[in-house]
Scaffold this motif. Structure first.
Motif, PDB file in Angstrom:
ATOM      1  N   LEU A   1       6.529 -53.515  -4.067  1.00 19.89           N
ATOM      2  CA  LEU A   1       7.744 -53.603  -3.252  1.00 19.89           C
ATOM      3  C   LEU A   1       8.869 -52.720  -3.775  1.00 19.89           C
ATOM      4  O   LEU A   1       9.753 -52.328  -3.014  1.00 19.89           O
ATOM      5  CB  LEU A   1       8.217 -55.060  -3.170  1.00 19.89           C
ATOM      6  CG  LEU A   1       7.327 -56.012  -2.366  1.00 19.89           C
ATOM      7  CD1 LEU A   1       7.892 -57.419  -2.388  1.00 19.89           C
ATOM      8  CD2 LEU A   1       7.163 -55.526  -0.937  1.00 19.89           C
ATOM      9  N   THR A   2       8.840 -52.393  -5.049  1.00 17.61           N
ATOM     10  CA  THR A   2       9.905 -51.542  -5.593  1.00 17.61           C
ATOM     11  C   THR A   2       9.799 -50.099  -5.107  1.00 17.61           C
ATOM     12  O   THR A   2      10.744 -49.323  -5.279  1.00 17.61           O
ATOM     13  CB  THR A   2       9.856 -51.547  -7.134  1.00 17.61           C
ATOM     14  OG1 THR A   2       8.592 -51.033  -7.575  1.00 17.61           O
ATOM     15  CG2 THR A   2      10.043 -52.953  -7.676  1.00 17.61           C
ATOM     16  N   THR A   3       8.681 -49.736  -4.501  1.00 16.49           N
ATOM     17  CA  THR A   3       8.509 -48.365  -4.011  1.00 16.49           C
ATOM     18  C   THR A   3       9.146 -48.138  -2.646  1.00 16.49           C
ATOM     19  O   THR A   3       9.363 -46.983  -2.248  1.00 16.49           O
ATOM     20  CB  THR A   3       7.025 -48.001  -3.931  1.00 16.49           C
ATOM     21  OG1 THR A   3       6.369 -48.821  -2.934  1.00 16.49           O
ATOM     22  CG2 THR A   3       6.332 -48.225  -5.275  1.00 16.49           C
ATOM     23  N   TYR A   4       9.453 -49.189  -1.904  1.00 15.49           N
ATOM     24  CA  TYR A   4       9.914 -49.031  -0.524  1.00 15.49           C
ATOM     25  C   TYR A   4      11.219 -48.248  -0.382  1.00 15.49           C
ATOM     26  O   TYR A   4      11.342 -47.409   0.520  1.00 15.49           O
ATOM     27  CB  TYR A   4      10.044 -50.406   0.145  1.00 15.49           C
ATOM     28  CG  TYR A   4       8.750 -50.902   0.732  1.00 15.49           C
ATOM     29  CD1 TYR A   4       8.526 -50.904   2.100  1.00 15.49           C
ATOM     30  CD2 TYR A   4       7.726 -51.373  -0.085  1.00 15.49           C
ATOM     31  CE1 TYR A   4       7.336 -51.357   2.632  1.00 15.49           C
ATOM     32  CE2 TYR A   4       6.536 -51.823   0.432  1.00 15.49           C
ATOM     33  CZ  TYR A   4       6.344 -51.814   1.801  1.00 15.49           C
ATOM     34  OH  TYR A   4       5.151 -52.250   2.320  1.00 15.49           O
ATOM     35  N   PRO A   5      12.251 -48.488  -1.205  1.00 10.51           N
ATOM     36  CA  PRO A   5      13.497 -47.719  -1.010  1.00 10.51           C
ATOM     37  C   PRO A   5      13.307 -46.213  -1.117  1.00 10.51           C
ATOM     38  O   PRO A   5      14.014 -45.440  -0.461  1.00 10.51           O
ATOM     39  CB  PRO A   5      14.412 -48.247  -2.131  1.00 10.51           C
ATOM     40  CG  PRO A   5      13.880 -49.593  -2.459  1.00 10.51           C
ATOM     41  CD  PRO A   5      12.399 -49.500  -2.269  1.00 10.51           C
ATOM     42  N   PHE A   6      12.342 -45.786  -1.896  1.00 13.76           N
ATOM     43  CA  PHE A   6      12.124 -44.352  -2.086  1.00 13.76           C
ATOM     44  C   PHE A   6      11.402 -43.720  -0.902  1.00 13.76           C
ATOM     45  O   PHE A   6      11.450 -42.504  -0.714  1.00 13.76           O
ATOM     46  CB  PHE A   6      11.342 -44.115  -3.376  1.00 13.76           C
ATOM     47  CG  PHE A   6      12.013 -44.692  -4.592  1.00 13.76           C
ATOM     48  CD1 PHE A   6      13.092 -44.045  -5.177  1.00 13.76           C
ATOM     49  CD2 PHE A   6      11.582 -45.894  -5.135  1.00 13.76           C
ATOM     50  CE1 PHE A   6      13.723 -44.574  -6.297  1.00 13.76           C
ATOM     51  CE2 PHE A   6      12.209 -46.436  -6.250  1.00 13.76           C
ATOM     52  CZ  PHE A   6      13.286 -45.775  -6.830  1.00 13.76           C
ATOM     53  N   LEU A   7      10.715 -44.548  -0.096  1.00 11.31           N
ATOM     54  CA  LEU A   7      10.013 -44.014   1.075  1.00 11.31           C
ATOM     55  C   LEU A   7      10.985 -43.453   2.107  1.00 11.31           C
ATOM     56  O   LEU A   7      10.636 -42.547   2.870  1.00 11.31           O
ATOM     57  CB  LEU A   7       9.146 -45.107   1.714  1.00 11.31           C
ATOM     58  CG  LEU A   7       7.963 -45.612   0.887  1.00 11.31           C
ATOM     59  CD1 LEU A   7       7.247 -46.729   1.624  1.00 11.31           C
ATOM     60  CD2 LEU A   7       7.004 -44.482   0.558  1.00 11.31           C
ATOM     61  N   ALA A   8      12.213 -43.992   2.151  1.00  6.86           N
ATOM     62  CA  ALA A   8      13.203 -43.519   3.121  1.00  6.86           C
ATOM     63  C   ALA A   8      13.615 -42.076   2.869  1.00  6.86           C
ATOM     64  O   ALA A   8      14.184 -41.427   3.762  1.00  6.86           O
ATOM     65  CB  ALA A   8      14.437 -44.427   3.102  1.00  6.86           C
TER      66      ALA A   8
ATOM     67  N   LEU B   1      24.751 -51.902  -7.697  1.00  9.91           N
ATOM     68  CA  LEU B   1      23.704 -52.288  -6.747  1.00  9.91           C
ATOM     69  C   LEU B   1      23.997 -51.792  -5.336  1.00  9.91           C
ATOM     70  O   LEU B   1      24.241 -52.564  -4.413  1.00  9.91           O
ATOM     71  CB  LEU B   1      23.547 -53.818  -6.720  1.00  9.91           C
ATOM     72  CG  LEU B   1      22.935 -54.460  -7.966  1.00  9.91           C
ATOM     73  CD1 LEU B   1      22.885 -55.971  -7.806  1.00  9.91           C
ATOM     74  CD2 LEU B   1      21.538 -53.921  -8.241  1.00  9.91           C
ATOM     75  N   PRO B   2      24.023 -50.495  -5.145  1.00 11.25           N
ATOM     76  CA  PRO B   2      24.231 -49.987  -3.789  1.00 11.25           C
ATOM     77  C   PRO B   2      23.135 -50.437  -2.837  1.00 11.25           C
ATOM     78  O   PRO B   2      22.017 -50.728  -3.253  1.00 11.25           O
ATOM     79  CB  PRO B   2      24.193 -48.464  -4.003  1.00 11.25           C
ATOM     80  CG  PRO B   2      23.448 -48.263  -5.273  1.00 11.25           C
ATOM     81  CD  PRO B   2      23.761 -49.454  -6.128  1.00 11.25           C
ATOM     82  N   GLY B   3      23.488 -50.502  -1.552  1.00 14.28           N
ATOM     83  CA  GLY B   3      22.604 -51.109  -0.560  1.00 14.28           C
ATOM     84  C   GLY B   3      21.223 -50.499  -0.465  1.00 14.28           C
ATOM     85  O   GLY B   3      20.265 -51.189  -0.170  1.00 14.28           O
ATOM     86  N   THR B   4      21.102 -49.209  -0.708  1.00 15.37           N
ATOM     87  CA  THR B   4      19.795 -48.568  -0.584  1.00 15.37           C
ATOM     88  C   THR B   4      18.810 -49.066  -1.637  1.00 15.37           C
ATOM     89  O   THR B   4      17.603 -48.898  -1.481  1.00 15.37           O
ATOM     90  CB  THR B   4      19.917 -47.045  -0.735  1.00 15.37           C
ATOM     91  OG1 THR B   4      20.637 -46.748  -1.927  1.00 15.37           O
ATOM     92  CG2 THR B   4      20.622 -46.445   0.459  1.00 15.37           C
ATOM     93  N   ASN B   5      19.284 -49.684  -2.708  1.00 18.12           N
ATOM     94  CA  ASN B   5      18.380 -50.149  -3.753  1.00 18.12           C
ATOM     95  C   ASN B   5      18.264 -51.660  -3.800  1.00 18.12           C
ATOM     96  O   ASN B   5      17.635 -52.208  -4.693  1.00 18.12           O
ATOM     97  CB  ASN B   5      18.872 -49.647  -5.137  1.00 18.12           C
ATOM     98  CG  ASN B   5      18.797 -48.147  -5.261  1.00 18.12           C
ATOM     99  OD1 ASN B   5      17.873 -47.543  -4.731  1.00 18.12           O
ATOM    100  ND2 ASN B   5      19.766 -47.556  -5.943  1.00 18.12           N
ATOM    101  N   GLU B   6      18.880 -52.362  -2.867  1.00 16.98           N
ATOM    102  CA  GLU B   6      18.832 -53.826  -2.910  1.00 16.98           C
ATOM    103  C   GLU B   6      17.612 -54.335  -2.182  1.00 16.98           C
ATOM    104  O   GLU B   6      17.114 -53.719  -1.277  1.00 16.98           O
ATOM    105  CB  GLU B   6      20.101 -54.409  -2.287  1.00 16.98           C
ATOM    106  CG  GLU B   6      21.310 -54.190  -3.156  1.00 16.98           C
ATOM    107  CD  GLU B   6      22.538 -54.899  -2.639  1.00 16.98           C
ATOM    108  OE1 GLU B   6      22.415 -55.672  -1.690  1.00 16.98           O
ATOM    109  OE2 GLU B   6      23.612 -54.710  -3.181  1.00 16.98           O
TER     110      GLU B   6
END
Length: 460
Positions: A368-375, A455-460
């Motif tokens: 699940l930690t990989t999802y923000p980077f997919l964007a 904790l900016p929104g893209t990494n939460e």
């Protein structure tokens, strides 16, 4: 010879010829095979219960937007979460009741009633004209459709012990197919007047109610499933006075020789077991607690994933449309289905349901930690990695779910299985009710603080 021909089933163990549950027990005792016909019916009925849950994820964001309840784009996810939660809240409030009803009056009446309820309220949800109508119809659908708990008990009761894992796998597999078909139906049939203007006019009912068509298709399938329910044999024994009198009359000619072998066997749990509170049954409650934790997580993930995927790139999303989301979820479901049918039973036999669940939980965390980077990706690479990650996530989730269902149904006797599954459904539905609301609110909060230093929104 004639008397023997009229005898009820077999003599080693007493069965009542007019009791459908006795016939099921006789089938299990005399045939070591798998009851494929009954499992196919269970599969179809479970699918009818699963489709209304999974079908709305691709279009929920757009539906809430069109209902004009949100003041700004960032708030759409917040309100969408409550629409998703309303179904589970309704189910949480009534699942135990439906389980008790299924134990007392039988599995079949609850399954038939719940399946037909889908026809009514899922259709009404498709023609919602405001936010509160959508909330109420989903709530009533969840509270009156109490089929899943009795279906779990039913699947384990029609199978011999060595096939019970397969019975639970049928439930999970059907649910997995719902994750294939539901998003596809919702994604490709929502807003038909915009996607297929050559077929659907803006002035037609499908133009005025852009989310009615997918709901109508699912309701039609549920109507077929509710008719098929009529062929389900009951698994709760009904040994009334008429049954006993009929059996006594058939044995009257040979009463002295068969008295000892033909004692009536009443299908009741031992007093020490029946008096034990289910809430104090630690093997059952521990399986339910673990199951609920994973269901809370899985429901929040499903809500966040769909809302994140359709959000604009300005808010850290992928800017997908409903068809794109439906496509990803359908591909994910296909992979999950193949795994469930061909691999899971083999892995469960080797490792056991507990170890499978532990491994699945550990792998889920780094995934699940990989999802923000997919964007940050685009094109074919984005679609490939997104589908792979989504498929692996759902394979792990369904493996954990199936393992916990097997443990729950093995922890109790048949007579208490409906109530046990009712407790499980109540707790699970409560967690699933929290999941979408919490997930939608968290995503909305994150999208509102994209430029925060901590904790900016893209990494939460």
């Amino acid at each position: 010879m004639a008397a023997n021909a009229a005898a009820p089933l077999i003599q080693k163990r007493d069965y009542y010829e007019t009791c459908a549950a006795c016939q099921i027990e006789h089938m299990k005792d005399s045939d070591a095979g798998i009851p494929f016909k009954l499992l196919i019916l269970v599969w179809v009925i479970t699918l009818a219960a699963a489709l209304p849950i999974s079908s709305l994820f691709p279009f929920l964001y757009f539906m809430v937007r069109d209902l004009h309840i949100a003041d700004k784009e960032e708030d759409i996810s917040y309100y969408a979460g409550y629409v998703g939660s309303s179904f589970m809240l309704g189910r949480a409030l009534t699942s135990l009741l439906w389980g008790l009803v299924a134990d007392k009056y039988g599995r079949k009446p609850v399954i038939v009633f719940g399946t037909f309820i889908v026809v009514i309220f899922n259709t009404l949800f498709g023609v919602s004209v405001n936010f509160w109508m959508a909330i109420i119809t989903r709530f009533l659908l969840g509270s009156l459709c109490g089929t899943l708990g009795p279906l779990r008990a039913y699947a384990s009761e029609i199978c011999r012990k060595e096939h019970q894992a397969l019975g639970m796998s049928v439930i999970s597999t059907s649910w997995g197919i719902g994750l294939v078909i539901g998003p596809a139906v919702g994604g490709f049939l929502a807003q038909p007047a915009e996607k297929y203007p050559q077929i659907f006019s803006q002035k037609s009912i499908f133009g005025r109610f852009p989310y009615f068509l997918p709901c109508l298709v699912i309701s039609a399938f549920s109507l077929v499933a509710s008719i098929l329910c009529l062929w389900l044999p009951e698994t709760i024994h009904a040994h009334n006075k008429e049954n006993i009198a009929q059996k006594a009359a058939m044995e009257e000619d040979d009463i002295y020789e068969s008295f000892e072998s033909c004692k009536v066997e009443v299908y009741e749990p031992k007093p020490t077991v029946s008096q034990k509170s289910l809430l104090r049954d630690w093997p059952l409650m521990s399986a339910i607690m673990v199951y609920c934790i994973f269901q809370l997580h899985d429901m929040a993930y499903s809500e966040i994933f769909s809302l994140w995927a359709v959000s604009s790139t300005r808010l850290g999303g992928l800017h997908f449309d409903s068809a794109d989301v439906g496509g990803v979820l359908s591909i994910t479901g296909v992979g999950m289905l193949i795994f469930q049918l061909s691999v899971y039973t083999w892995i469960e036999r080797i490792l056991g349901p507990v170890m499978v669940s532990r491994i699945g939980a550990v792998i889920t965390i780094p995934l699940l930690t990989t999802y923000p980077f997919l964007a940050n990706l685009s094109g074919f690479i984005l679609l490939l990695l997104l589908n792979c990650a989504s498929m692996l996530k759902n394979i792990l989730a369904i493996s954990i779910t199936t393992g916990m269902l097997v443990l729950q149904n093995r922890a109790v006797t048949k007579e208490r299985r409906g109530a046990a599954n009712g407790i499980s459904m109540t707790a699970m539905s409560l967690c699933k009710a929290i999941g979408p609301a919490a997930g939608g609110s968290l995503l909305s909060y994150a999208q509102g603080r994209l430029d925060a230093h901590f904790l900016p929104g893209t990494n939460e």
